[in-house]
Motif scaffolding. Structure first.
Motif, PDB file in Angstrom:
ATOM      1  N   VAL A 111       0.868  -1.177   0.000  1.00  9.38           N
ATOM      2  CA  VAL A 111       0.000   0.000   0.000  1.00  9.38           C
ATOM      3  C   VAL A 111       0.905   1.227   0.000  1.00  9.38           C
ATOM      4  O   VAL A 111       1.645   1.467   0.963  1.00  9.38           O
ATOM      5  N   VAL A 112       0.842   1.973  -1.081  1.00  4.50           N
ATOM      6  CA  VAL A 112       1.688   3.160  -1.222  1.00  4.50           C
ATOM      7  C   VAL A 112       0.838   4.390  -0.868  1.00  4.50           C
ATOM      8  O   VAL A 112      -0.222   4.608  -1.456  1.00  4.50           O
ATOM      9  N   GLY A 113       1.317   5.154   0.075  1.00  4.18           N
ATOM     10  CA  GLY A 113       0.509   6.257   0.592  1.00  4.18           C
ATOM     11  C   GLY A 113      -0.385   5.745   1.712  1.00  4.18           C
ATOM     12  O   GLY A 113      -1.585   5.978   1.737  1.00  4.18           O
ATOM     13  N   GLY A 114       0.236   5.042   2.630  1.00  2.00           N
ATOM     14  CA  GLY A 114      -0.527   4.314   3.639  1.00  2.00           C
ATOM     15  C   GLY A 114      -0.941   5.131   4.840  1.00  2.00           C
ATOM     16  O   GLY A 114      -1.640   4.623   5.709  1.00  2.00           O
ATOM     17  N   LEU A 120      -2.044   2.125  -5.058  1.00  2.00           N
ATOM     18  CA  LEU A 120      -1.479   3.472  -5.026  1.00  2.00           C
ATOM     19  C   LEU A 120      -2.530   4.442  -4.486  1.00  2.00           C
ATOM     20  O   LEU A 120      -3.502   4.752  -5.170  1.00  2.00           O
ATOM     21  N   ALA A 121      -2.346   4.868  -3.251  1.00  2.00           N
ATOM     22  CA  ALA A 121      -3.265   5.829  -2.640  1.00  2.00           C
ATOM     23  C   ALA A 121      -2.540   7.161  -2.568  1.00  2.00           C
ATOM     24  O   ALA A 121      -2.124   7.619  -1.510  1.00  2.00           O
ATOM     25  N   LEU A 122      -2.393   7.759  -3.733  1.00  2.00           N
ATOM     26  CA  LEU A 122      -1.549   8.942  -3.900  1.00  2.00           C
ATOM     27  C   LEU A 122      -2.350  10.077  -4.519  1.00  2.00           C
ATOM     28  O   LEU A 122      -3.410   9.846  -5.095  1.00  2.00           O
ATOM     29  N   PRO A 123      -1.864  11.300  -4.409  1.00  3.21           N
ATOM     30  CA  PRO A 123      -2.581  12.422  -5.033  1.00  3.21           C
ATOM     31  C   PRO A 123      -2.566  12.316  -6.565  1.00  3.21           C
ATOM     32  O   PRO A 123      -1.712  11.640  -7.143  1.00  3.21           O
ATOM     33  N   VAL A 144      -3.371  -1.185  -8.674  1.00  8.53           N
ATOM     34  CA  VAL A 144      -4.675  -0.581  -8.429  1.00  8.53           C
ATOM     35  C   VAL A 144      -4.430   0.866  -8.012  1.00  8.53           C
ATOM     36  O   VAL A 144      -3.864   1.135  -6.948  1.00  8.53           O
ATOM     37  N   ASP A 145      -4.812   1.776  -8.893  1.00 10.42           N
ATOM     38  CA  ASP A 145      -4.546   3.190  -8.654  1.00 10.42           C
ATOM     39  C   ASP A 145      -5.830   3.872  -8.175  1.00 10.42           C
ATOM     40  O   ASP A 145      -6.837   3.862  -8.868  1.00 10.42           O
TER      41      ASP A 145
END
Lengths: 352, 352, 352, 352
Positions: free
Chosen positions: B9-12, B77-80, B99-100
């Motif tokens: 999980v990126v941007g966790g 990807l839980a990113l802006p 999964v973006d």
């Protein structure tokens, strides 16, 4: 000679009644002489309204129409629909100024009572005499009015959002949707399943979504302004606030208009209105009921999505003030020849 | 042979990231192997997400794309917006399922990124490969998808409310307004003036009212279903809840239809969909996000005001679940051949 | 001869500053002449305080101490701790009445500033001249006071709950715990992680639980009343309201006392105090900040658990009013020879 | 041979009943066979609990004790005080495992029922057989227990905060005050004046402040642990949340102790307890019910004010979970030989 006008509040234990008391207790030209409540007769008003501890020492009484003219010059009826209409004729005969906060005298066409309220109106002639108590639209008529029909809160929010738009005929006249978001005090002081805190808090709950009654009075008033038949659908939603109503009135522009032109039309329409504030700013660009809490202001603003010609006008009110008790006192003030804002110089709380 | 799919999980540290962790920590077929946060690298995940105390013992790390394929088979990807697009090509090359949750791959037409997001999309070819991760519309395409563009929350609410309507062509196709009411978690975990509690609580605040970005993806998806150009205006309003989004999609019927016919069209459209519940009842007649909190359900309902042919469809979701992390896991499950509801058998809280 | 006292509000963009403006804008004997804000200098006050739209047309200015005496007769300092103390000496020299809402002049013993606030007080002599601005305890001293140190909100709530108890010496003098519950506005207008709406709403969060600073001033004032060294522990908790503070002051009775005797001691102590209301009733038996919102009232009540000699006194205030701006104006009124309630005839909202 | 234990929920329409259903519907070893409600018999469970739409297809039935053993192996009684006690003996005779969530079997001393609950207990012998269902204190006794008396929520919060303290005898044993703050769901699903949303939201309202009943069971359990007579005063306060209870247990240290020593005593006391989390951190240093919402966790922490030897221990629970239904299932699991956390692997929501 009396110094102050003696006022009675009938139905004083509810939220609208309580809000009338909150206003009238500091009104410079009135004296609260009678506060009635069937349920709490004999008990101190401040027992039910603990905010008024130390400010009002009266007890609730039963409403006795025969003796009311000995004690009051004007009367506010904060009663359910279908009850006020039984009292109004006699009160008028007794010479009192009557401000009715129910729907019983809002509609001019008696047929509409059958359709929207399921009763045959017994005094259709009084409907002509009653003045719809929205001072921004009926200021002149309110002067010396003896019977004031104070508007509903969702109707007030909807009418104030749409009046400048229908007056200037810049949108499709058949497709108005007023999506209203309201706080829980709008439902009154009586507990119910839906108002139970664990159910009501955090709700975003549509209600009466298939034909809200306030559409009747909104259409009446907007059609009058437009000099055309206006249709409007009001879709209310219960949200978590206690006070506050926001109408988001969605419409479709028939011609391209710059924002500044729309702004001018709205500002012109409401020029000089004591309680209307036109909102256009960069930090808080749209109306939000949060900024009128406790006051009689109505904040009006708008947004345009040009690519698809959608115009939304917003109006934000405190449902107990401009949506009920505040507006009733405002109309009463005009009818009595007082300053429009007597008792209503109440500054919104922030934050609240 | 691995027992479980390793997921990163990126941007966790944000709310969407935290919600992914809440789901994945009990997911039967995944193992959380990496949780990144630029701001909190080196610190325990449970320091930032105290709800996960005792459940996740990992620390946040910096995102190192070069080593990620040693540690993860799939990546969320839980990113802006505008950040994910830089990582996706390499991650796909490395063989990961991506999964973006940003908007970076939602739109098929690269021109729309200039209009709605103010950037030129650097990988227009990837837009074709990406699957819009709304399983109710793209179930088959999601099977074996390698790049999933998870929808926006207001778009999800709007699309789910309107899809059955545009599919059956029962309304005016040019005049859709989705009046959305959303909780504060939708704005993410970063404090701002507008999210400060005294400002946000009790607000009924329109925002981005002149052209909300989610209209772009909603129009894309609705036009695809309608096989026609659909225009929709999304007007979001911040209300006091923390979780929850309700879309009230106002439309105009082109023909008279009985309620039961409308109900059938909606029910037919969503037949067999695991997370859609069609609402029609006497105690709670319309959807309310309150009843889906914590779950991946979307509740769909409607109201008709016949006298003026107004149809409103409602959809209620938990913006962090069906509006973000839950839907992302649902799409991921389908892409991996898992059960659609693995990790998502979460029952809504009541009351909440 | 001037009709009105010209007042300046320094630090006018915060919540305490805004609340001062809300009060002063309708105060019959003052004119707001200067409103300063370092951050918003040059901008309209109503841009930051949208509740004041149409009511205050001034812009914020930078604070210029050299010119302030040309423009103001009295000055309210709504500034962080450690800032006011730099301005006060000169302002006093210039002849202004100074009402400081920070902690900088509340403590008589300069040593305590090192212990509780981590600074050496540069003007210990001014501490003697300052009057602690709690009118219920210092009415006579406030007459003609030139430097008023307005109390902290949690201190106000704690002192008002305990003053009658320590004065009458009915409890163990070493074991006072004031468990305070406060709304989010107490933290001021500046956003932070902890004040972010999704974090703050629904929190029941202890803070500064190992030694809250307001204990210093509470102990000073309570010891003075008791003529003995009083120790008190203040344990504040953030709860979901925006406005309101409730102190539950738990103590141990040293002798058996009937409830009526306790009631009499409290009522006697506060006899004739304009803003104190003693609560004892069957529907709302204890104080609740909900019933003082928007007003300067402090509601005081109590509960006894006889079997274990536990006495709890409660005091409920609006933290921005009796806990800050309202109390400051009350003390200012006394110092100027005005009516104690000028500008403060504000009726609590209900429901709110 | 049955695959699953069949369970009945009696009183299934309330909040505790609903929460039991939320848990049991995904419990791996139970099957919900009967859900009773006098008021809603014959109606779908999901009509009253819209969160369970699509998850439970049963209707409510009337409770028929004669036939219950045909349909259920275990039974949860979510009934008002004074009702369960009439059913328990027969249910035990029929061989069912009984988990009672009322107070009817919590107290060992029948005399206390007269004092605290105003009734003479008809089955004092059953009080001996009942096991107080707080697994952290009665794990061994719960194995094979046939009658489980599930603790009250404020008692649970108070006991969990104080148990390690009284066990280690580090404080004054006569002066414990548990100042509890609770959400509105604690009052149950039945509307009342006090639970009406406009009254309840923003309240900080003491209630039952002169002797809360839960003190009886708290004193029983704490005295047992301390092997001494412990007195504790519980003072509950209604705050704005829906779910959550925080006990702030204020005590006075009898000896100086370093914080680390206190931490060790608490950590040692709760070592290995599945649902206890000891809180000590820099971002969120104290327990807050916000971080356990939806789960069975109890977060325990503390604060010391050394200068006056005040120790406060905090415990934070979700009142419907660890304070009611979750704890009942936890005890039930132990009694049945299941994993302690079957059905309870529910991760707290954040933000919520």
């Amino acid at each position: 000679m009396k110094d102050k006008v003696r006022v009675a509040v009938v139905g004083g234990s509810g939220y609208t009644g309580g809000e009338l008391l909150r206003i009238l207790v500091t009104h410079p030209k009135t004296e609260i002489s009678v506060i009635t409540s069937r349920e709490y007769a004999g008990k101190p008003v401040s027992l039910i309204h603990p905010n008024l501890r130390g400010l009002i020492s009266l007890n609730f009484t039963n409403f006795s129409i025969d003796k009311i003219s000995d004690k009051a010059d004007a009367i506010f009826l904060a009663l359910p629909h279908g009850v006020s209409l039984n009292y109004a004729p006699k009160l008028l005969d007794l010479g009192l100024t009557v401000v009715d906060l129910s729907a019983d005298f809002r509609l001019k066409n008696p047929e509409l009572y059958k359709i929207w309220y399921n009763y045959e109106h017994p005094y259709p002639d009084l409907l002509d005499k009653a003045v719809y108590g929205l001072p921004e639209l009926h200021y002149e008529e309110l002067k010396n009015a003896k019977l004031i029909a104070s508007p509903g809160c969702n109707a007030t929010a909807t009418i104030l959002a749409l009046a400048p738009i229908v007056a200037t005929k810049i949108t499709d006249e058949k497709k108005f949707i007023s999506d209203v978001k309201v706080g829980s005090s709008e439902g009154g002081a009586k507990p119910s399943e839906g108002s139970h805190h664990p159910e009501r808090q955090n709700a975003i709950r549509p209600y009466e979504a298939e034909g809200h009654r306030h559409a009747a009075e909104a259409e009446q008033e907007l059609s009058r302004i437009a000099k055309a038949n206006i249709s409007v659908s009001i879709v209310p939603h219960a949200v978590s606030s206690i006070r506050g109503a926001l109408a988001s009135a969605h419409t479709w522009l028939t011609n391209e208009l710059e924002e500044i032109e729309i702004w001018k039309k709205i500002a012109e329409f409401y020029r000089g209105k004591r309680f209307i504030r036109i909102i256009r700013g960069n930090i808080h660009p749209y109306p939000d009921p949060k900024f009128v809490i406790g006051s009689n202001f109505a904040d009006i603003g708008f947004a345009v999505e040009k690519r698809i010609s959608r115009l939304t006008t917003f109006s934000a009110i405190d449902n107990l003030m401009k949506g009920a008790a505040g507006q009733a006192v405002q109309a009463f003030n005009i009818s009595m020849g007082f300053n429009e804002d007597d008792g209503l110089k109440l500054v919104p709380l922030r934050p609240a």
